[in-house]
Design a protein around this motif. Sequence first.
Motif, PDB file in Angstrom:
ATOM      1  N   VAL A   1     -11.355   2.671  21.552  1.00 27.84           N
ATOM      2  CA  VAL A   1     -10.808   3.415  20.423  1.00 27.84           C
ATOM      3  C   VAL A   1      -9.608   4.244  20.877  1.00 27.84           C
ATOM      4  O   VAL A   1      -9.511   4.640  22.037  1.00 27.84           O
ATOM      5  CB  VAL A   1     -11.854   4.356  19.785  1.00 27.84           C
ATOM      6  N   CYS A   2      -8.689   4.484  19.943  1.00 25.31           N
ATOM      7  CA  CYS A   2      -7.589   5.417  20.163  1.00 25.31           C
ATOM      8  C   CYS A   2      -7.965   6.747  19.515  1.00 25.31           C
ATOM      9  O   CYS A   2      -8.396   6.777  18.360  1.00 25.31           O
ATOM     10  CB  CYS A   2      -6.300   4.895  19.536  1.00 25.31           C
ATOM     11  N   GLU A   3      -7.805   7.827  20.259  1.00 23.57           N
ATOM     12  CA  GLU A   3      -8.159   9.148  19.743  1.00 23.57           C
ATOM     13  C   GLU A   3      -6.945   9.804  19.084  1.00 23.57           C
ATOM     14  O   GLU A   3      -5.843   9.825  19.646  1.00 23.57           O
ATOM     15  CB  GLU A   3      -8.666  10.040  20.875  1.00 23.57           C
ATOM     16  N   ILE A   4      -7.155  10.348  17.880  1.00 28.58           N
ATOM     17  CA  ILE A   4      -6.107  11.055  17.142  1.00 28.58           C
ATOM     18  C   ILE A   4      -6.580  12.480  16.882  1.00 28.58           C
ATOM     19  O   ILE A   4      -7.363  12.713  15.963  1.00 28.58           O
ATOM     20  CB  ILE A   4      -5.797  10.372  15.800  1.00 28.58           C
ATOM     21  N   PRO A   5      -6.155  13.465  17.682  1.00 30.94           N
ATOM     22  CA  PRO A   5      -6.540  14.864  17.420  1.00 30.94           C
ATOM     23  C   PRO A   5      -6.087  15.266  16.019  1.00 30.94           C
ATOM     24  O   PRO A   5      -4.905  15.155  15.678  1.00 30.94           O
ATOM     25  CB  PRO A   5      -5.787  15.641  18.504  1.00 30.94           C
ATOM     26  N   PHE A   6      -7.027  15.722  15.196  1.00 28.13           N
ATOM     27  CA  PHE A   6      -6.700  15.930  13.787  1.00 28.13           C
ATOM     28  C   PHE A   6      -5.712  17.072  13.578  1.00 28.13           C
ATOM     29  O   PHE A   6      -4.845  16.995  12.702  1.00 28.13           O
ATOM     30  CB  PHE A   6      -7.976  16.188  12.980  1.00 28.13           C
ATOM     31  N   ALA A   7      -5.832  18.119  14.369  1.00 29.24           N
ATOM     32  CA  ALA A   7      -4.894  19.244  14.229  1.00 29.24           C
ATOM     33  C   ALA A   7      -3.459  18.787  14.504  1.00 29.24           C
ATOM     34  O   ALA A   7      -2.519  19.183  13.805  1.00 29.24           O
ATOM     35  CB  ALA A   7      -5.291  20.376  15.168  1.00 29.24           C
ATOM     36  N   LYS A   8      -3.294  17.938  15.520  1.00 26.57           N
ATOM     37  CA  LYS A   8      -1.966  17.424  15.835  1.00 26.57           C
ATOM     38  C   LYS A   8      -1.477  16.478  14.739  1.00 26.57           C
ATOM     39  O   LYS A   8      -0.280  16.434  14.426  1.00 26.57           O
ATOM     40  CB  LYS A   8      -1.974  16.720  17.185  1.00 26.57           C
ATOM     41  N   LEU A   9      -2.409  15.701  14.160  1.00 32.00           N
ATOM     42  CA  LEU A   9      -2.040  14.801  13.072  1.00 32.00           C
ATOM     43  C   LEU A   9      -1.488  15.594  11.890  1.00 32.00           C
ATOM     44  O   LEU A   9      -0.470  15.221  11.295  1.00 32.00           O
ATOM     45  CB  LEU A   9      -3.252  13.981  12.638  1.00 32.00           C
TER      46      LEU A   9
ATOM     47  N   SER B   1     -11.406  15.053  16.249  1.00 33.50           N
ATOM     48  CA  SER B   1     -10.477  13.934  16.280  1.00 33.50           C
ATOM     49  C   SER B   1     -10.956  12.776  15.412  1.00 33.50           C
ATOM     50  O   SER B   1     -12.165  12.550  15.264  1.00 33.50           O
ATOM     51  CB  SER B   1     -10.302  13.410  17.711  1.00 33.50           C
ATOM     52  N   LEU B   2      -9.989  12.065  14.856  1.00 37.14           N
ATOM     53  CA  LEU B   2     -10.256  10.757  14.271  1.00 37.14           C
ATOM     54  C   LEU B   2     -10.155   9.719  15.389  1.00 37.14           C
ATOM     55  O   LEU B   2      -9.524   9.966  16.416  1.00 37.14           O
ATOM     56  CB  LEU B   2      -9.239  10.440  13.176  1.00 37.14           C
ATOM     57  N   HIS B   3     -10.762   8.571  15.181  1.00 39.64           N
ATOM     58  CA  HIS B   3     -10.667   7.486  16.157  1.00 39.64           C
ATOM     59  C   HIS B   3     -10.367   6.186  15.438  1.00 39.64           C
ATOM     60  O   HIS B   3     -10.996   5.865  14.432  1.00 39.64           O
ATOM     61  CB  HIS B   3     -11.968   7.347  16.958  1.00 39.64           C
ATOM     62  N   VAL B   4      -9.390   5.462  15.939  1.00 43.98           N
ATOM     63  CA  VAL B   4      -9.040   4.150  15.404  1.00 43.98           C
ATOM     64  C   VAL B   4      -9.609   3.086  16.330  1.00 43.98           C
ATOM     65  O   VAL B   4      -9.413   3.146  17.551  1.00 43.98           O
ATOM     66  CB  VAL B   4      -7.514   3.982  15.283  1.00 43.98           C
ATOM     67  N   VAL B   5     -10.330   2.133  15.764  1.00 40.49           N
ATOM     68  CA  VAL B   5     -10.904   1.058  16.568  1.00 40.49           C
ATOM     69  C   VAL B   5      -9.769   0.160  17.051  1.00 40.49           C
ATOM     70  O   VAL B   5      -9.026  -0.407  16.261  1.00 40.49           O
ATOM     71  CB  VAL B   5     -11.914   0.226  15.750  1.00 40.49           C
TER      72      VAL B   5
ATOM     73  N   HIS C   1       3.350  10.379  21.139  1.00 40.40           N
ATOM     74  CA  HIS C   1       2.980  11.665  21.722  1.00 40.40           C
ATOM     75  C   HIS C   1       1.718  12.234  21.072  1.00 40.40           C
ATOM     76  O   HIS C   1       1.157  13.207  21.561  1.00 40.40           O
ATOM     77  CB  HIS C   1       4.131  12.667  21.556  1.00 40.40           C
ATOM     78  N   LEU C   2       1.298  11.621  19.960  1.00 45.27           N
ATOM     79  CA  LEU C   2       0.088  12.070  19.269  1.00 45.27           C
ATOM     80  C   LEU C   2      -1.122  11.270  19.724  1.00 45.27           C
ATOM     81  O   LEU C   2      -2.135  11.822  20.147  1.00 45.27           O
ATOM     82  CB  LEU C   2       0.277  11.921  17.751  1.00 45.27           C
ATOM     83  N   VAL C   3      -1.023   9.960  19.634  1.00 45.18           N
ATOM     84  CA  VAL C   3      -2.130   9.081  20.030  1.00 45.18           C
ATOM     85  C   VAL C   3      -1.920   8.712  21.489  1.00 45.18           C
ATOM     86  O   VAL C   3      -1.309   7.694  21.807  1.00 45.18           O
ATOM     87  CB  VAL C   3      -2.160   7.819  19.149  1.00 45.18           C
ATOM     88  N   ASN C   4      -2.389   9.556  22.392  1.00 46.68           N
ATOM     89  CA  ASN C   4      -2.054   9.351  23.802  1.00 46.68           C
ATOM     90  C   ASN C   4      -3.248   9.026  24.684  1.00 46.68           C
ATOM     91  O   ASN C   4      -3.110   8.977  25.893  1.00 46.68           O
ATOM     92  CB  ASN C   4      -1.338  10.600  24.345  1.00 46.68           C
TER      93      ASN C   4
ATOM     94  N   ILE D   1       2.102  16.894  12.863  1.00 46.38           N
ATOM     95  CA  ILE D   1       3.170  15.900  12.843  1.00 46.38           C
ATOM     96  C   ILE D   1       3.378  15.359  11.435  1.00 46.38           C
ATOM     97  O   ILE D   1       4.474  14.916  11.071  1.00 46.38           O
ATOM     98  CB  ILE D   1       2.875  14.754  13.836  1.00 46.38           C
ATOM     99  N   GLY D   2       2.326  15.444  10.609  1.00 43.89           N
ATOM    100  CA  GLY D   2       2.445  14.989   9.231  1.00 43.89           C
ATOM    101  C   GLY D   2       3.409  15.830   8.419  1.00 43.89           C
ATOM    102  O   GLY D   2       3.973  15.362   7.427  1.00 43.89           O
ATOM    103  N   ARG D   3       3.617  17.069   8.843  1.00 45.45           N
ATOM    104  CA  ARG D   3       4.562  17.930   8.125  1.00 45.45           C
ATOM    105  C   ARG D   3       6.001  17.501   8.371  1.00 45.45           C
ATOM    106  O   ARG D   3       6.879  17.766   7.551  1.00 45.45           O
ATOM    107  CB  ARG D   3       4.367  19.383   8.566  1.00 45.45           C
ATOM    108  N   THR D   4       6.246  16.849   9.493  1.00 46.23           N
ATOM    109  CA  THR D   4       7.601  16.398   9.810  1.00 46.23           C
ATOM    110  C   THR D   4       7.812  14.921   9.475  1.00 46.23           C
ATOM    111  O   THR D   4       8.940  14.462   9.396  1.00 46.23           O
ATOM    112  CB  THR D   4       7.906  16.619  11.309  1.00 46.23           C
TER     113      THR D   4
END
Length: 248
Positions: A121-129, A67-71, A44-47, A132-135
């Motif tokens: 690339v896969c986009e990872i919105p940093f605010a959402k990261l 956003s971060l991006h993963v190749v 639900h994060l990397v969508n 979700i990192g808190r949980t």
Amino acid sequence: MSPDSLMPKNCNIPCIKARCSSCSLRELCLPVGLDEQEVRALDHLVNQRHKIRRGEHLHRAGLSFHSLHVVRSGFFKTYVLQEDGREQVTGFHMPGEVLGLDAISADTHTCNAVALEDSEVCEIPFAKLEGIGRTIPSLMHHFHKIMSREIVRDRGMLMLGGMKAGERLVAFLLNLSHRFAKRGYSPLDFNLRMTREEIGSYLGLKLETISRALSRLQEDGLINVDNKRIRLNDIDHLRRQYGSSSYE
């Protein structure tokens, strides 16, 4: 500025669903070490995945960071522009590696990222990261490990400054060999996605120096060079003589 405004306008940017739970790169990317339930939560994060054509920029220096991006596939070069307009290459990035870490502290990208071949690339919105990192504490733990790895790589680049030209080049080739091996590719036979000029910029060497160093290594029988194809004939000897690929 919206996240989409960071992407090149002429780029093909379909909204493709990306699922970490079924990705072949999951052991190289953020989900490593997570259990199945946590990995599914990341779906639900990397969508979104974005296609970046060769020569197009993923982001440019000075733009706001979102956003971060993963190749996911392909190959990228990061660089900065010097005062005289010349490019200074700061890194090369392959599948499973993260782009955009440099922008976290200032909320602004400090370098340019351009595709060296058709990539995705896969986009990872940093605010959402962060949310979700808190949980999922293990996610943030792994993210911190990724940042630490970048620091180690930068330190390794500083160490290269004290090496001779041939040593720098071999250290670079060993580093690529190690990274290709982690992705299931041959550590001995691979294609360079970058030009010799770009390698020289990254290593702080002139084009002529790179060409001479490659020729010398081939004359010594340590490597074979066929245009952009490199064959490491005696990787153990290279490691003994020039050191390991520890600056990955």
